[in-house]
Design an enzyme around this catalytic site. Structure first.
Site, PDB file in Angstrom:
ATOM      1  N   TYR A   7     -13.351   8.199  -2.672  1.00  0.00           N
ATOM      2  CA  TYR A   7     -14.690   8.033  -2.090  1.00  0.00           C
ATOM      3  C   TYR A   7     -14.658   8.533  -0.640  1.00  0.00           C
ATOM      4  O   TYR A   7     -13.578   8.694  -0.058  1.00  0.00           O
ATOM      5  CB  TYR A   7     -15.167   6.575  -2.205  1.00  0.00           C
ATOM      6  CG  TYR A   7     -14.499   5.613  -1.260  1.00  0.00           C
ATOM      7  CD1 TYR A   7     -13.380   4.900  -1.642  1.00  0.00           C
ATOM      8  CD2 TYR A   7     -14.997   5.417   0.033  1.00  0.00           C
ATOM      9  CE1 TYR A   7     -12.760   4.021  -0.771  1.00  0.00           C
ATOM     10  CE2 TYR A   7     -14.390   4.543   0.909  1.00  0.00           C
ATOM     11  CZ  TYR A   7     -13.275   3.854   0.514  1.00  0.00           C
ATOM     12  OH  TYR A   7     -12.657   2.995   1.379  1.00  0.00           O
TER      13      TYR A   7
ATOM     14  N   TYR B   3       0.622   4.264  -2.792  1.00  0.00           N
ATOM     15  CA  TYR B   3       0.358   5.670  -2.460  1.00  0.00           C
ATOM     16  C   TYR B   3       1.408   6.590  -3.089  1.00  0.00           C
ATOM     17  O   TYR B   3       1.090   7.653  -3.622  1.00  0.00           O
ATOM     18  CB  TYR B   3       0.348   5.886  -0.934  1.00  0.00           C
ATOM     19  CG  TYR B   3      -0.697   5.087  -0.191  1.00  0.00           C
ATOM     20  CD1 TYR B   3      -1.884   4.708  -0.819  1.00  0.00           C
ATOM     21  CD2 TYR B   3      -0.520   4.720   1.144  1.00  0.00           C
ATOM     22  CE1 TYR B   3      -2.839   3.964  -0.138  1.00  0.00           C
ATOM     23  CE2 TYR B   3      -1.474   3.988   1.824  1.00  0.00           C
ATOM     24  CZ  TYR B   3      -2.626   3.607   1.173  1.00  0.00           C
ATOM     25  OH  TYR B   3      -3.570   2.879   1.858  1.00  0.00           O
TER      26      TYR B   3
ATOM     27  N   ARG C 130       0.821  -1.218   0.000  1.00  0.00           N
ATOM     28  CA  ARG C 130       0.000   0.000   0.000  1.00  0.00           C
ATOM     29  C   ARG C 130       0.856   1.269   0.000  1.00  0.00           C
ATOM     30  O   ARG C 130       0.591   2.190  -0.782  1.00  0.00           O
ATOM     31  CB  ARG C 130      -0.980  -0.020   1.184  1.00  0.00           C
ATOM     32  CG  ARG C 130      -2.250  -0.820   0.859  1.00  0.00           C
ATOM     33  CD  ARG C 130      -3.216  -0.789   2.001  1.00  0.00           C
ATOM     34  NE  ARG C 130      -2.844  -1.747   3.027  1.00  0.00           N
ATOM     35  CZ  ARG C 130      -3.095  -1.611   4.318  1.00  0.00           C
ATOM     36  NH1 ARG C 130      -3.714  -0.540   4.765  1.00  0.00           N
ATOM     37  NH2 ARG C 130      -2.740  -2.538   5.182  1.00  0.00           N
TER      38      ARG C 130
ATOM     39  N   HIS D  69     -14.739  10.989   2.537  1.00  0.00           N
ATOM     40  CA  HIS D  69     -14.038  12.265   2.734  1.00  0.00           C
ATOM     41  C   HIS D  69     -12.594  12.039   2.284  1.00  0.00           C
ATOM     42  O   HIS D  69     -11.958  11.079   2.745  1.00  0.00           O
ATOM     43  CB  HIS D  69     -14.104  12.644   4.215  1.00  0.00           C
ATOM     44  CG  HIS D  69     -13.527  13.997   4.517  1.00  0.00           C
ATOM     45  ND1 HIS D  69     -12.234  14.362   4.175  1.00  0.00           N
ATOM     46  CD2 HIS D  69     -14.068  15.071   5.132  1.00  0.00           C
ATOM     47  CE1 HIS D  69     -12.014  15.610   4.571  1.00  0.00           C
ATOM     48  NE2 HIS D  69     -13.104  16.061   5.154  1.00  0.00           N
TER      49      HIS D  69
HETATM   50  C1  SAM Z   1      -8.966   3.870   3.573  1.00  0.00           C
HETATM   51  S1  SAM Z   1     -10.356   4.137   4.586  1.00  0.00           S
HETATM   52  C2  SAM Z   1     -11.214   5.346   3.637  1.00  0.00           C
HETATM   53  C3  SAM Z   1     -12.259   6.115   4.410  1.00  0.00           C
HETATM   54  C4  SAM Z   1     -12.966   7.162   3.569  1.00  0.00           C
HETATM   55  N1  SAM Z   1     -12.015   8.171   3.133  1.00  0.00           N
HETATM   56  C5  SAM Z   1     -14.105   7.853   4.304  1.00  0.00           C
HETATM   57  O1  SAM Z   1     -14.087   9.083   4.369  1.00  0.00           O
HETATM   58  O2  SAM Z   1     -14.994   7.167   4.790  1.00  0.00           O
HETATM   59  C6  SAM Z   1     -11.214   2.638   4.294  1.00  0.00           C
HETATM   60  C7  SAM Z   1     -12.092   2.275   5.474  1.00  0.00           C
HETATM   61  O3  SAM Z   1     -13.224   3.149   5.518  1.00  0.00           O
HETATM   62  C8  SAM Z   1     -14.336   2.453   6.035  1.00  0.00           C
HETATM   63  N2  SAM Z   1     -15.375   2.375   4.995  1.00  0.00           N
HETATM   64  C9  SAM Z   1     -15.225   2.490   3.666  1.00  0.00           C
HETATM   65  N3  SAM Z   1     -16.401   2.308   3.042  1.00  0.00           N
HETATM   66  C10 SAM Z   1     -17.312   2.073   4.009  1.00  0.00           C
HETATM   67  C11 SAM Z   1     -18.698   1.797   4.015  1.00  0.00           C
HETATM   68  N4  SAM Z   1     -19.395   1.702   2.892  1.00  0.00           N
HETATM   69  N5  SAM Z   1     -19.305   1.600   5.208  1.00  0.00           N
HETATM   70  C12 SAM Z   1     -18.605   1.665   6.378  1.00  0.00           C
HETATM   71  N6  SAM Z   1     -17.308   1.920   6.419  1.00  0.00           N
HETATM   72  C13 SAM Z   1     -16.652   2.118   5.259  1.00  0.00           C
HETATM   73  C14 SAM Z   1     -13.842   1.025   6.373  1.00  0.00           C
HETATM   74  O4  SAM Z   1     -13.399   1.015   7.725  1.00  0.00           O
HETATM   75  C15 SAM Z   1     -12.689   0.885   5.414  1.00  0.00           C
HETATM   76  O5  SAM Z   1     -11.780  -0.116   5.808  1.00  0.00           O
END
Ligand code: SAM
Length: 261
Positions: free
Chosen positions: A100, A78, A74, A102
């Protein structure tokens, strides 16, 4: 490009936006505007429909998702994303990068690209978006301000064991890849939840009810909400989208905070 950027100069610029979690429905007007008016849009979506929707908004959209496959880890992916983004900015393009959720919440390359662009003298701006935590707040009906709320990346949590306040809520992100010290996994580790469950049981009773949560990504979907005892966490099936909500531990006979906000 976006109004915040003062000039439509010949010099390149960078806007990093988030499109939220729900296809089309969570994208803010300012992010929409930035996407439509960029010379080039780079996207890191992981969802085909979301990618297609972006390409309809701006045909000059290029997915950087493939860099996860062509990189060995990862962090390497990045770095490759930042390289691609900065190369376009240096060419004098008005670049919009879309993640996707924030774009600044648990996203390494967005912050790195902004920092580097600014250090090189380019205008660079991040637009806020709807995060998974925002969806969790709404879907689970929990207010992070009521008892306080702690938020950790799950692997970091398990490996650094920070002091936690069990009277406040705890949100753990990326629970599917706990235990991946090499940062090379892009899929769920089967043993991840076992580890997480035992670490959490040092703080909470085995029968404490926790929620494995995934927000809906399409208007036709419902959120996935699975409530289990902490001891049974390892039996739950999780995906890259799963987030764990651990509610505050209520001490026996301790009244709930009375004052509403
Ligand atoms: C790299 S982070 C990105 C978070 C993203 N930037 C956000 O603002 O939600 C990835 C994590 O976000 C959370 N996540 C992403 N999609 C999700 C969803 N549909 N429902 C709940 N949690 C989610 C999970 O914990 C996942 O492992």
């Amino acid at each position: 490009m976006e109004a915040h950027l003062s000039v439509q100069s010949l010099k390149g610029s960078l806007v990093i936006g988030g499109v939220g979690i729900l296809l089309a429905g969570h994208c803010t007007l300012e992010a929409l505007n930035a996407i439509k008016h960029a010379d080039i849009v780079f996207s890191v979506m992981g969802d085909e429909l979301m990618q297609q929707w972006l390409e309809d908004l701006n045909p000059n959209t290029e997915s950087l998702q493939y860099l996860y496959k062509t990189s060995h880890s990862r962090p390497e992916a990045y770095r490759a994303m930042v390289d691609k983004i900065l190369a376009a900015v240096r060419q004098g393009l008005h670049v919009c990068v879309v993640f996707y959720g924030h774009p600044g919440v648990f996203v390494t390359p967005s912050h790195a690209a902004i920092k580097l662009a600014r250090a090189e003298g380019y205008e660079a701006l991040m637009l806020p978006g709807v995060s998974a935590e925002d969806c969790l707040t709404a879907d689970l009906g929990v207010d992070p301000g009521r008892f306080g709320c702690q938020s950790y990346e799950a692997h970091h949590f398990v490996t650094t064991m920070p002091a936690i306040e069990t009277r406040a809520a705890l949100i753990l992100w990326q629970i599917a890849v706990v235990g991946d010290a090499s940062f090379t996994r892009f899929d769920a580790c089967p043993e991840a939840l076992e580890t997480l469950s035992s670490v959490l049981q040092a703080h909470y009773p085995a029968d404490h009810l926790v929620t494995v949560y995934a927000a809906a990504t399409l208007p036709t979907m419902a959120p996935e909400i699975e409530v289990v005892k902490l001891a049974d966490l390892a039996g739950v099936s999780v995906s890259q989208a799963s987030t764990l909500y651990v509610p505050p531990l209520r001490k026996q006979g301790r009244p709930e905070r009375a004052e509403p906000f």
